[in-house]
Motif scaffolding. Structure first.
Motif, mmCIF file in Angstrom:
data_model
loop_
_atom_site.group_PDB
_atom_site.id
_atom_site.type_symbol
_atom_site.label_atom_id
_atom_site.label_comp_id
_atom_site.label_asym_id
_atom_site.label_seq_id
_atom_site.Cartn_x
_atom_site.Cartn_y
_atom_site.Cartn_z
ATOM 1 N N THR A 2 -2.682 7.810 -5.951
ATOM 2 C CA THR A 2 -3.060 7.570 -4.565
ATOM 3 C C THR A 2 -2.982 6.083 -4.294
ATOM 4 O O THR A 2 -3.382 5.268 -5.114
ATOM 5 C CB THR A 2 -4.491 8.068 -4.308
ATOM 6 N N ASP A 3 -2.469 5.729 -3.135
ATOM 7 C CA ASP A 3 -2.346 4.329 -2.751
ATOM 8 C C ASP A 3 -3.004 4.177 -1.385
ATOM 9 O O ASP A 3 -2.502 4.690 -0.389
ATOM 10 C CB ASP A 3 -0.865 3.959 -2.688
ATOM 11 N N LEU A 4 -4.127 3.498 -1.338
ATOM 12 C CA LEU A 4 -4.820 3.235 -0.087
ATOM 13 C C LEU A 4 -4.733 1.753 0.215
ATOM 14 O O LEU A 4 -4.925 0.922 -0.664
ATOM 15 C CB LEU A 4 -6.295 3.633 -0.197
ATOM 16 N N SER A 5 -4.453 1.403 1.457
ATOM 17 C CA SER A 5 -4.457 -0.013 1.825
ATOM 18 C C SER A 5 -4.932 -0.156 3.260
ATOM 19 O O SER A 5 -4.782 0.757 4.074
ATOM 20 C CB SER A 5 -3.069 -0.636 1.642
ATOM 21 N N GLY A 6 -5.522 -1.295 3.557
ATOM 22 C CA GLY A 6 -6.032 -1.547 4.890
ATOM 23 C C GLY A 6 -6.527 -2.971 5.013
ATOM 24 O O GLY A 6 -6.506 -3.729 4.046
ATOM 25 N N ALA A 7 -6.965 -3.328 6.215
ATOM 26 C CA ALA A 7 -7.456 -4.677 6.474
ATOM 27 C C ALA A 7 -8.975 -4.681 6.485
ATOM 28 O O ALA A 7 -9.610 -3.691 6.861
ATOM 29 C CB ALA A 7 -6.924 -5.161 7.821
ATOM 30 N N ALA A 8 -9.553 -5.822 6.061
ATOM 31 C CA ALA A 8 -11.011 -5.961 6.038
ATOM 32 C C ALA A 8 -11.375 -7.387 6.409
ATOM 33 O O ALA A 8 -10.577 -8.305 6.225
ATOM 34 C CB ALA A 8 -11.549 -5.638 4.653
ATOM 35 N N ARG A 9 -12.586 -7.544 6.912
ATOM 36 C CA ARG A 9 -13.122 -8.869 7.223
ATOM 37 C C ARG A 9 -14.212 -9.202 6.237
ATOM 38 O O ARG A 9 -15.024 -8.343 5.882
ATOM 39 C CB ARG A 9 -13.736 -8.864 8.612
ATOM 40 N N SER A 10 -14.257 -10.426 5.834
ATOM 41 C CA SER A 10 -15.314 -10.875 4.940
ATOM 42 C C SER A 10 -16.672 -10.685 5.616
ATOM 43 O O SER A 10 -16.832 -10.981 6.797
ATOM 44 C CB SER A 10 -15.099 -12.343 4.590
ATOM 45 N N GLY A 11 -17.623 -10.136 4.864
ATOM 46 C CA GLY A 11 -18.970 -9.926 5.380
ATOM 47 C C GLY A 11 -19.172 -8.609 6.082
ATOM 48 O O GLY A 11 -20.290 -8.269 6.464
ATOM 49 N N SER A 12 -18.117 -7.818 6.282
ATOM 50 C CA SER A 12 -18.228 -6.517 6.952
ATOM 51 C C SER A 12 -17.928 -5.391 5.978
ATOM 52 O O SER A 12 -17.058 -5.521 5.119
ATOM 53 C CB SER A 12 -17.233 -6.419 8.113
ATOM 54 N N LYS A 13 -18.621 -4.295 6.158
ATOM 55 C CA LYS A 13 -18.372 -3.109 5.339
ATOM 56 C C LYS A 13 -17.137 -2.403 5.898
ATOM 57 O O LYS A 13 -16.933 -2.366 7.115
ATOM 58 C CB LYS A 13 -19.586 -2.186 5.404
ATOM 59 N N PHE A 14 -16.288 -1.874 5.017
ATOM 60 C CA PHE A 14 -15.103 -1.149 5.461
ATOM 61 C C PHE A 14 -14.816 -0.009 4.499
ATOM 62 O O PHE A 14 -15.360 0.045 3.399
ATOM 63 C CB PHE A 14 -13.892 -2.085 5.580
ATOM 64 N N GLY A 15 -13.967 0.907 4.937
ATOM 65 C CA GLY A 15 -13.634 2.050 4.096
ATOM 66 C C GLY A 15 -12.218 2.529 4.337
ATOM 67 O O GLY A 15 -11.631 2.319 5.399
ATOM 68 N N LEU A 16 -11.673 3.178 3.326
ATOM 69 C CA LEU A 16 -10.351 3.788 3.371
ATOM 70 C C LEU A 16 -10.463 5.169 2.760
ATOM 71 O O LEU A 16 -11.248 5.378 1.841
ATOM 72 C CB LEU A 16 -9.357 2.964 2.548
ATOM 73 N N GLU A 17 -9.669 6.107 3.270
ATOM 74 C CA GLU A 17 -9.704 7.435 2.658
ATOM 75 C C GLU A 17 -8.380 8.150 2.827
ATOM 76 O O GLU A 17 -7.634 7.905 3.763
ATOM 77 C CB GLU A 17 -10.840 8.275 3.234
ATOM 78 N N ASP A 18 -8.114 9.011 1.876
ATOM 79 C CA ASP A 18 -6.969 9.920 1.897
ATOM 80 C C ASP A 18 -7.547 11.260 1.460
ATOM 81 O O ASP A 18 -7.594 11.560 0.261
ATOM 82 C CB ASP A 18 -5.886 9.424 0.932
#
Length: 151
Positions: A2-18
């Motif tokens: 599985t290959d997940l990729s995305g953008a994130a900002r420092s200090g913020s919670k983020f998530g990726l899913e497949d």
């Protein structure tokens, strides 16, 4: 793989899913025996589903990136859920043989969570574990590796 990729900002919670949703019964109405045409008890009927649950299968990644004078700090959690074979919990004897009546999916999970310092542009191993076969049993001949790369 599985290959997940995305953008994130420092200090913020983020998530990726497949993920793919799997719905399955979690409660059952007990099987009944209906009267036969001659007044004798007929064959027992199969149980019927009464309530359902939905579970995500596939890969989920949740994280928070923070930076300080020493570099990048990553708090993360990776979860990989596989829906394998079905686990039979109740059978009935009907037509001279035992037949499956109530079953549930066998859900197998690899999960990793931690906090670590990472270097930008480099792959970092964040977890490893035993893989699962098609039925959801541990497959000791295969391993699962989880890597993260922050650009």
């Amino acid at each position: 793989m599985t290959d997940l990729s995305g953008a994130a900002r420092s200090g913020s919670k983020f998530g990726l899913e497949d993920v793919v949703e799997v719905s399955y019964p979690t409660e059952w109405r007990r099987a009944q025996r209906n009267p036969g045409a001659d007044g004798k008890p007929g064959p027992i009927e199969f149980s019927s589903p009464a309530a359902f649950e939905t579970r995500n299968t596939g890969s989920t990644f949740e994280a928070r990136l923070d930076t300080d004078q020493e570099g990048v700090m990553l708090r993360y959690s990776v979860q990989r859920v596989i829906a394998g074979d079905r686990s039979v919990h109740h059978r009935i004897h009907r037509d001279g043989k035992w037949q499956e009546d109530v079953s549930f999916p066998r859900l197998s999970v690899n999960e990793w969570a931690s906090t670590l310092r990472i270097s930008r542009g480099q792959w970092t191993l964040v977890g490893s574990g035993t893989d699962f076969d098609a039925k959801g049993h541990l497959d000791k001949a295969r391993s699962v590796l989880a890597f993260i790369k922050v650009e």
